[in-house]
Design a protein around this motif. Sequence first.
Motif, short mmCIF file in Angstrom:
data_model
loop_
_atom_site.label_atom_id
_atom_site.label_comp_id
_atom_site.label_asym_id
_atom_site.label_seq_id
_atom_site.Cartn_x
_atom_site.Cartn_y
_atom_site.Cartn_z
N ALA A 93 0.87 -1.18 0.00
CA ALA A 93 0.00 0.00 0.00
C ALA A 93 0.90 1.23 0.00
O ALA A 93 2.11 1.14 -0.23
CB ALA A 93 -0.93 -0.03 1.21
N GLU A 94 0.33 2.36 0.28
CA GLU A 94 1.11 3.60 0.26
C GLU A 94 2.06 3.67 1.45
O GLU A 94 1.84 3.06 2.48
CB GLU A 94 0.18 4.82 0.24
N ASN A 95 3.14 4.44 1.26
CA ASN A 95 4.09 4.73 2.34
C ASN A 95 4.70 3.48 2.96
O ASN A 95 4.95 3.42 4.16
CB ASN A 95 3.41 5.57 3.44
N GLY A 96 4.94 2.48 2.12
CA GLY A 96 5.61 1.28 2.59
C GLY A 96 4.78 0.42 3.53
O GLY A 96 5.33 -0.42 4.24
N ARG A 97 3.48 0.65 3.55
CA ARG A 97 2.60 -0.15 4.40
C ARG A 97 1.93 -1.26 3.57
O ARG A 97 2.12 -1.34 2.35
CB ARG A 97 1.56 0.75 5.08
N TYR A 98 1.14 -2.09 4.24
CA TYR A 98 0.56 -3.26 3.59
C TYR A 98 -0.93 -3.39 3.90
O TYR A 98 -1.40 -2.97 4.95
CB TYR A 98 1.27 -4.54 4.05
N ARG A 99 -1.65 -4.01 2.93
CA ARG A 99 -3.03 -4.42 3.13
C ARG A 99 -3.12 -5.94 2.98
O ARG A 99 -2.30 -6.55 2.31
CB ARG A 99 -3.96 -3.77 2.10
N PHE A 100 -4.17 -6.51 3.57
CA PHE A 100 -4.40 -7.93 3.40
C PHE A 100 -5.18 -8.19 2.12
O PHE A 100 -6.13 -7.48 1.80
CB PHE A 100 -5.17 -8.49 4.60
N ARG A 101 -4.78 -9.23 1.39
CA ARG A 101 -5.46 -9.62 0.15
C ARG A 101 -6.77 -10.34 0.42
O ARG A 101 -7.63 -10.44 -0.46
CB ARG A 101 -4.56 -10.56 -0.66
N LEU A 102 -6.95 -10.88 1.60
CA LEU A 102 -8.08 -11.73 1.92
C LEU A 102 -9.42 -11.09 1.59
O LEU A 102 -9.65 -9.91 1.89
CB LEU A 102 -8.05 -12.08 3.42
N ASP A 103 -10.31 -11.84 0.98
CA ASP A 103 -11.69 -11.39 0.77
C ASP A 103 -12.38 -11.38 2.13
O ASP A 103 -12.58 -12.43 2.74
CB ASP A 103 -12.39 -12.34 -0.19
N GLN A 104 -12.75 -10.21 2.60
CA GLN A 104 -13.28 -10.06 3.96
C GLN A 104 -14.62 -10.78 4.16
O GLN A 104 -15.01 -11.08 5.29
CB GLN A 104 -13.44 -8.58 4.30
N ARG A 105 -15.31 -11.11 3.09
CA ARG A 105 -16.57 -11.85 3.21
C ARG A 105 -16.37 -13.25 3.78
O ARG A 105 -17.30 -13.85 4.33
CB ARG A 105 -17.25 -11.95 1.84
N ILE A 106 -15.15 -13.76 3.65
CA ILE A 106 -14.86 -15.12 4.13
C ILE A 106 -15.09 -15.24 5.63
O ILE A 106 -15.43 -16.32 6.14
CB ILE A 106 -13.42 -15.51 3.75
N LYS A 107 -14.93 -14.13 6.34
CA LYS A 107 -15.13 -14.16 7.79
C LYS A 107 -16.57 -14.52 8.16
O LYS A 107 -16.83 -14.91 9.31
CB LYS A 107 -14.76 -12.80 8.40
N ASN A 108 -17.48 -14.39 7.22
CA ASN A 108 -18.88 -14.73 7.46
C ASN A 108 -19.39 -15.76 6.46
O ASN A 108 -20.56 -15.74 6.07
CB ASN A 108 -19.74 -13.47 7.41
N SER A 109 -18.51 -16.64 6.01
CA SER A 109 -18.94 -17.69 5.08
C SER A 109 -19.98 -18.59 5.74
O SER A 109 -20.01 -18.74 6.97
CB SER A 109 -17.74 -18.51 4.60
#
Length: 295
Positions: free
Chosen positions: A194-210
């Motif tokens: 992500a910006e400024n040397g930071r990171y995001r998770f690729r995970l599809d957040q809907r999986i948490k409520n599969s």
Amino acid sequence: MKLKYQFLGGTFQRKRGAIKKDAHVLVFHGIMDNAGSFDHLIPLLPKQFYYVCVDLPGHGLSSHFPKHIPIYTLSYIMVYKLLTDYFDKNHYIIMGHSYGGQLGILYAQLYPQCVEKLILLDTINLIPVTSTNFKHYLVERFDNFLLFEKKMLNNGSQPTYTYDEAVDKLQLARFSPISTQAAIALSHRSLMGAENGRYRFRLDQRIKNSINPLRDFKYVIATLKADPVLCPILIILGKENKVQLRYMNPVLTHLKKFKNVKVKMVDGYHDVHSDSPELVAPYICLFLLHKKGKL
């Protein structure tokens, strides 16, 4: 000879020399993990097999399911079917950790002709939904899905983290904590810049409520009686994972009655295959190499 690893889209494959016919081992990770879960285990397994470690949809480097719909567990069964059709083999060995193994045993019931052997790592069956809990279960998941959709429509964005913060989340924010080494293995396929040397998770957040199929233990055991898994099964469980052992006990008790099922207990928690692969690998090696799957 040094092993070589190759990344292909959402898959992680180990390649070495000639490939034995019908020696494909399809390897599936747990929910919200990825193929990196097996980085430390695969090098300890027999070299004459061809291991295909898959990032399930919404995980790791694989694509997400289509937008604006909830994610259903049975959609992943279709992924298993597509994979077995793609490689066009008569049969496969399936190895799965947690959710990946839960899908594996269900797949072996539905398509027994496709599964030569089955390896379950600290898991057995999908978490049941009891008749007394089905309403709360579904309403909670539908409500959480709609909240997520509303957030995305309002230009919601995923938070960003430093690399160390992201690894800490991978290590601690889960069913049971894993080692730093295991978390780093997951991070290679879990994070995007992500910006400024930071990171995001690729995970599809809907999986948490599969959403799992609506069935309780009585139904699960009834289906195993009607359509049993006849291939050799190896179940490796972590001794310290008391919660997992307790909820799996009814099905485990049923499966232990059959000669094709072998259960081994090892020191460790839910992710012992990644934290301490040297404890798990010997049992898997014997199981893979024996023609009848006996230990």
